[in-house]
Design an enzyme around this catalytic site. Structure first.
Site, PDB file in Angstrom:
ATOM      1  N   LYS A  16     -13.939  -0.441 -33.508  1.00 13.99           N
ATOM      2  CA  LYS A  16     -14.409   0.932 -33.255  1.00 13.99           C
ATOM      3  C   LYS A  16     -13.629   1.920 -34.126  1.00 13.99           C
ATOM      4  O   LYS A  16     -12.450   2.169 -33.897  1.00 13.99           O
ATOM      5  CB  LYS A  16     -14.202   1.332 -31.783  1.00 13.99           C
ATOM      6  CG  LYS A  16     -14.930   2.635 -31.483  1.00 13.99           C
ATOM      7  CD  LYS A  16     -14.305   3.449 -30.380  1.00 13.99           C
ATOM      8  CE  LYS A  16     -13.433   4.572 -30.841  1.00 13.99           C
ATOM      9  NZ  LYS A  16     -14.052   5.615 -31.669  1.00 13.99           N
ATOM     10  N   GLY A  38      -3.437   5.488 -33.427  1.00 13.12           N
ATOM     11  CA  GLY A  38      -3.923   6.825 -33.115  1.00 13.12           C
ATOM     12  C   GLY A  38      -2.780   7.664 -32.586  1.00 13.12           C
ATOM     13  O   GLY A  38      -1.612   7.381 -32.851  1.00 13.12           O
ATOM     14  N   SER A  39      -3.130   8.677 -31.813  1.00  7.45           N
ATOM     15  CA  SER A  39      -2.106   9.605 -31.338  1.00  7.45           C
ATOM     16  C   SER A  39      -1.344   9.018 -30.150  1.00  7.45           C
ATOM     17  O   SER A  39      -1.821   8.090 -29.485  1.00  7.45           O
ATOM     18  CB  SER A  39      -2.766  10.922 -30.933  1.00  7.45           C
ATOM     19  OG  SER A  39      -3.635  10.680 -29.856  1.00  7.45           O
ATOM     20  N   GLY A  43      -2.604   6.568 -27.188  1.00  9.21           N
ATOM     21  CA  GLY A  43      -1.931   5.266 -27.130  1.00  9.21           C
ATOM     22  C   GLY A  43      -1.444   4.951 -25.721  1.00  9.21           C
ATOM     23  O   GLY A  43      -1.554   3.808 -25.250  1.00  9.21           O
ATOM     24  N   GLU A  96       0.190   1.732 -32.645  1.00 11.55           N
ATOM     25  CA  GLU A  96       0.852   2.503 -33.713  1.00 11.55           C
ATOM     26  C   GLU A  96       0.460   3.948 -33.504  1.00 11.55           C
ATOM     27  O   GLU A  96      -0.731   4.275 -33.501  1.00 11.55           O
ATOM     28  CB  GLU A  96       0.417   2.018 -35.102  1.00 11.55           C
ATOM     29  CG  GLU A  96       1.011   0.691 -35.502  1.00 11.55           C
ATOM     30  CD  GLU A  96       2.527   0.715 -35.610  1.00 11.55           C
ATOM     31  OE1 GLU A  96       3.130   1.805 -35.697  1.00 11.55           O
ATOM     32  OE2 GLU A  96       3.122  -0.374 -35.572  1.00 11.55           O
ATOM     33  N   CYS A 144       0.781   9.666 -40.442  1.00 14.88           N
ATOM     34  CA  CYS A 144       1.743   9.413 -39.363  1.00 14.88           C
ATOM     35  C   CYS A 144       3.163   9.375 -39.900  1.00 14.88           C
ATOM     36  O   CYS A 144       4.116   9.640 -39.179  1.00 14.88           O
ATOM     37  CB  CYS A 144       1.399   8.104 -38.669  1.00 14.88           C
ATOM     38  SG  CYS A 144       1.175   6.750 -39.830  1.00 14.88           S
ATOM     39  N   GLN A 166      -8.869  19.840 -35.793  1.00 12.89           N
ATOM     40  CA  GLN A 166      -7.533  19.649 -36.366  1.00 12.89           C
ATOM     41  C   GLN A 166      -7.033  20.948 -36.986  1.00 12.89           C
ATOM     42  O   GLN A 166      -5.853  21.285 -36.861  1.00 12.89           O
ATOM     43  CB  GLN A 166      -7.566  18.519 -37.403  1.00 12.89           C
ATOM     44  CG  GLN A 166      -6.212  18.172 -37.986  1.00 12.89           C
ATOM     45  CD  GLN A 166      -5.196  17.685 -36.956  1.00 12.89           C
ATOM     46  OE1 GLN A 166      -5.481  16.784 -36.192  1.00 12.89           O
ATOM     47  NE2 GLN A 166      -4.010  18.297 -36.918  1.00 12.89           N
ATOM     48  N   GLU A 175       4.018  16.499 -32.795  1.00 10.99           N
ATOM     49  CA  GLU A 175       3.316  16.185 -34.043  1.00 10.99           C
ATOM     50  C   GLU A 175       2.209  17.213 -34.278  1.00 10.99           C
ATOM     51  O   GLU A 175       1.347  17.402 -33.424  1.00 10.99           O
ATOM     52  CB  GLU A 175       2.709  14.780 -33.951  1.00 10.99           C
ATOM     53  CG  GLU A 175       2.135  14.320 -35.272  1.00 10.99           C
ATOM     54  CD  GLU A 175       1.489  12.943 -35.183  1.00 10.99           C
ATOM     55  OE1 GLU A 175       0.682  12.730 -34.270  1.00 10.99           O
ATOM     56  OE2 GLU A 175       1.782  12.098 -36.043  1.00 10.99           O
TER      57      GLU A 175
HETATM   58  P1  NAD Z   1      -6.744   9.666 -31.536  1.00 10.40           P
HETATM   59  O1  NAD Z   1      -5.692   9.146 -30.644  1.00 10.40           O
HETATM   60  O2  NAD Z   1      -7.422  10.917 -31.165  1.00 10.40           O
HETATM   61  O3  NAD Z   1      -7.900   8.589 -31.744  1.00 10.40           O
HETATM   62  C1  NAD Z   1      -7.621   7.284 -32.249  1.00 10.40           C
HETATM   63  C2  NAD Z   1      -8.783   6.377 -31.875  1.00 10.40           C
HETATM   64  O4  NAD Z   1      -8.783   6.174 -30.452  1.00 10.40           O
HETATM   65  C3  NAD Z   1     -10.159   6.919 -32.236  1.00 10.40           C
HETATM   66  O5  NAD Z   1     -10.993   5.868 -32.686  1.00 10.40           O
HETATM   67  C4  NAD Z   1     -10.658   7.447 -30.904  1.00 10.40           C
HETATM   68  O6  NAD Z   1     -12.065   7.498 -30.799  1.00 10.40           O
HETATM   69  C5  NAD Z   1     -10.087   6.428 -29.941  1.00 10.40           C
HETATM   70  N1  NAD Z   1      -9.950   6.891 -28.557  1.00 10.40           N
HETATM   71  C6  NAD Z   1      -9.832   8.143 -28.087  1.00 10.40           C
HETATM   72  N2  NAD Z   1      -9.722   8.148 -26.742  1.00 10.40           N
HETATM   73  C7  NAD Z   1      -9.751   6.860 -26.353  1.00 10.40           C
HETATM   74  C8  NAD Z   1      -9.663   6.211 -25.085  1.00 10.40           C
HETATM   75  N3  NAD Z   1      -9.523   6.900 -23.956  1.00 10.40           N
HETATM   76  N4  NAD Z   1      -9.726   4.867 -25.047  1.00 10.40           N
HETATM   77  C9  NAD Z   1      -9.844   4.142 -26.197  1.00 10.40           C
HETATM   78  N5  NAD Z   1      -9.947   4.705 -27.414  1.00 10.40           N
HETATM   79  C10 NAD Z   1      -9.896   6.046 -27.497  1.00 10.40           C
HETATM   80  O7  NAD Z   1      -6.051   9.794 -32.984  1.00 10.40           O
HETATM   81  P2  NAD Z   1      -6.666  10.433 -34.303  1.00 10.40           P
HETATM   82  O8  NAD Z   1      -6.697  11.917 -34.134  1.00 10.40           O
HETATM   83  O9  NAD Z   1      -7.908   9.723 -34.700  1.00 10.40           O
HETATM   84  O10 NAD Z   1      -5.547  10.034 -35.383  1.00 10.40           O
HETATM   85  C11 NAD Z   1      -4.398  10.766 -35.633  1.00 10.40           C
HETATM   86  C12 NAD Z   1      -3.209  10.145 -34.943  1.00 10.40           C
HETATM   87  O11 NAD Z   1      -3.035   8.803 -35.401  1.00 10.40           O
HETATM   88  C13 NAD Z   1      -1.892  10.832 -35.262  1.00 10.40           C
HETATM   89  O12 NAD Z   1      -1.131  10.946 -34.083  1.00 10.40           O
HETATM   90  C14 NAD Z   1      -1.207   9.885 -36.234  1.00 10.40           C
HETATM   91  O13 NAD Z   1       0.197   9.982 -36.271  1.00 10.40           O
HETATM   92  C15 NAD Z   1      -1.662   8.566 -35.711  1.00 10.40           C
HETATM   93  N6  NAD Z   1      -1.528   7.527 -36.744  1.00 10.40           N
HETATM   94  C16 NAD Z   1      -0.561   6.581 -36.584  1.00 10.40           C
HETATM   95  C17 NAD Z   1      -0.381   5.597 -37.557  1.00 10.40           C
HETATM   96  C18 NAD Z   1       0.674   4.546 -37.406  1.00 10.40           C
HETATM   97  O14 NAD Z   1       0.520   3.483 -38.005  1.00 10.40           O
HETATM   98  N7  NAD Z   1       1.715   4.782 -36.636  1.00 10.40           N
HETATM   99  C19 NAD Z   1      -1.208   5.579 -38.681  1.00 10.40           C
HETATM  100  C20 NAD Z   1      -2.192   6.565 -38.802  1.00 10.40           C
HETATM  101  C21 NAD Z   1      -2.353   7.525 -37.815  1.00 10.40           C
END
Ligand code: NAD
Length: 481
Positions: free
Chosen positions: A170, A223-224, A228, A248, A282, A329, A383
């Site tokens: 996804k 993700g965030s 997470g 992550e 990130c 954003q 962040e």
């Molecule tokens: P996000 O957490 O909003 O979304 C990430 C993913 O999770 C998306 O596909 C989203 O649709 C899905 N999602 C949202 N709610 C969910 C739920 N309740 N259950 C399951 N899935 C769900 O993050 P974003 O805004 O897409 O990305 C930015 C974030 O990602 C930043 O915090 C960044 O630091 C982090 N990031 C981390 C790394 C790493 O490797 N540490 C790499 C890239 C980005």
């Protein structure tokens, strides 16, 4: 409408969402299916049904699939890079570089498929040998963010398939284009139907459906941090303490600049780490921790360098900073700029959103630098995830280290110094998964393990051969002869 890919078929969804170009919001990249929870469940069922066949595939079959995917990505890097820049907003050279990385990752894991590790141990008892092998985990749910629309899916999907797992993927809502293109390549690569499935759609619908199903053996999420945490809780609710998940998440990465740093190197590390990819990494250097002997010279040189950056359409030649990914954003970035001003930080550069560039309406934001900040401010603790960085002035190396480590995150950290002794000291004591000496906090090679500690990461490292730890489970066998 670009459809989802389930059980080897392209499947319509009842709903769709437009993919908008952040450099020009009049430009619709395409309409992409938004799956229902039922379709996510169908994808899980397909992956579960395909598992015995793919798990029993030979190393050569796995190599052939992954190598073919890598070759096609590399051959189409200009076209796929253009799509990525158009939907995400990073500059064309950055986008092509990301596509190249995705291709290299598939090639690396093609090789990994031919190198399944194993160990033979002598037993303490006569006539017995002990074999250690690794086996696939099962159905893996892969959930990815928008800021690396093809590289992060690649670094999860490639090792999952290389080690014999089946996948339900996804992507983030904001960037379905690169994910769909990758799925389309995978759909022609020779995988048994159901081994790889794409379900585009909303996190709250599709994402959640991928967490709570008993047929899902493992979840790899990037993700965030707040999401997470929800992912972790959902996995534990379903599977109890034995849940297998990898997270992550975010960062608040420090770049420490010490008095003896090479000024030009330090400024380049700051510009690259804090502002390239519009600061939407990130691993971005959002906290610039600068000791007082070099502080004023560093800030002056950095401000001059920021003045030379060119904000513009991601795909225009000469653009060095593309737009922010979307309206939400941009609103978050400008809200944090207001919070910083309210906390008493001073703007040394930027701070303004720009509604149009060369007549194109987009989500543009000037690269923004705060000075006179301290580490307790919200802009230095939370962040922001945009082209916004803060300078934190410190007395000396000792205070710099303490400030760098005073954060709930621990993904990446950097230090600029010409002292071997100080470099070694910071390398040892910075509390981060990745430490960079005289190099930007962002930018890890495709074959190198990636991950952090504290609030940034949970579970085994991603990328490289270390990815096997998450995507396989160990077996110990005794053989008496
Ligand atoms: P996000 O957490 O909003 O979304 C990430 C993913 O999770 C998306 O596909 C989203 O649709 C899905 N999602 C949202 N709610 C969910 C739920 N309740 N259950 C399951 N899935 C769900 O993050 P974003 O805004 O897409 O990305 C930015 C974030 O990602 C930043 O915090 C960044 O630091 C982090 N990031 C981390 C790394 C790493 O490797 N540490 C790499 C890239 C980005």
């Amino acid at each position: 409408m670009k459809r989802n890919f389930i059980a080897g078929e392209w499947v319509e969804a009842g709903a769709a969402a437009d993919n908008i170009n952040p450099s020009d919001t009049r430009d619709v990249v395409g309409s992409y299916a938004s799956a229902s929870a039922g379709q996510a469940e169908a994808a899980i069922a397909a992956a579960a049904a395909a598992l015995p066949k793919w798990a029993a595939s030979t190393p050569q079959q796995r190599f052939d699939v992954l190598d073919a995917v890598g070759s096609e990505i590399l051959a189409r890097k200009a076209e796929l890079g253009d799509l990525l820049a158009r939907e995400e907003g990073k500059t064309l050279p950055e986008a092509v570089g990301e596509v190249l990385r995705a291709g290299q990752i598939f090639k690396f894991h093609a090789g990994e498929a031919l190198r399944p590790g194993g160990e033979l141990l002598p037993s303490t008892r006569p006539g017995i040998t002990v074999e250690l092998t690794r086996e696939p985990v099962g159905v893996v749910s892969i959930i990815t963010p928008w800021n690396f629309p093809i590289a992060i899916p690649a670094w999860k999907i490639a090792p999952a398939l290389a080690h014999g797992n089946t996948v339900v993927f996804k992507p983030a809502e904001a960037v379905p284009g690169s994910a769909w293109a990758l799925a389309e390549i995978l759909s022609r690569a020779g995988l048994p139907a159901g081994s790889f499935n794409l379900v585009m759609g909303r996190g709250r619908v599709v994402g959640e459906a991928l967490l709570g199903d008993p047929r899902v053996a493992a979840v790899s999420f990037t993700g965030s941090e707040p999401t997470g945490r929800q992912v972790a809780q959902a996995c534990i609710r379903r599977h109890g303490p034995m849940a297998r998940f990898q997270l992550e998440m975010g960062g608040k990465n420090p770049l420490v600049v010490l008095d003896d740093a090479d000024l030009a190197v330090a400024v380049e590390c700051a510009v690259n780490g804090a502002y390239y990819s519009t600061g939407q990494r990130c691993t971005a250097s959002s906290r610039l921790v600068v000791s007082e002997g070099i502080h004023d010279r560093f800030v002056a040189a950095l401000v001059e360098r920021l003045g030379a950056l060119v904000v513009g359409d991601a795909r225009d030649a000469g653009t060095t900073i593309g737009p922010v990914v979307d309206a939400a954003q941009l609103a978050q970035d400008t809200r944090y700029i207001d919070i910083g001003l309210g906390e008493g930080a001073r703007l040394a550069f930027g701070g303004q959103a720009i509604e149009q560039m060369a007549g194109k309406p987009g989500f543009y934001l000037q690269p923004t630098l705060f000075v006179d900040t301290h580490n307790g401010m919200r802009i230095n603790r939370e962040e922001i995830f945009g082209p916004v960085a803060s300078v934190i002035r410190v007395r000396d190396a000792e205070e710099a280290l303490a400030v760098a480590n005073d954060t709930g995150f621990g993904l990446s950290a950097g230090v600029c110094t010409t002292s071997l002794k100080l470099a070694a000291h910071f390398k040892r004591h910075l509390q981060a998964g990745m430490v960079m000496v005289n190099a930007p906090t962002a930018g890890v090679d495709p074959h190198v393990p990636f991950g952090g500690r504290k609030g940034s990461s949970f579970g085994p490292r991603e990328q490289g051969r270390h990815a096997a730890e998450f995507y396989t489970t160990g077996k110990t066998a005794y053989v008496a002869t």
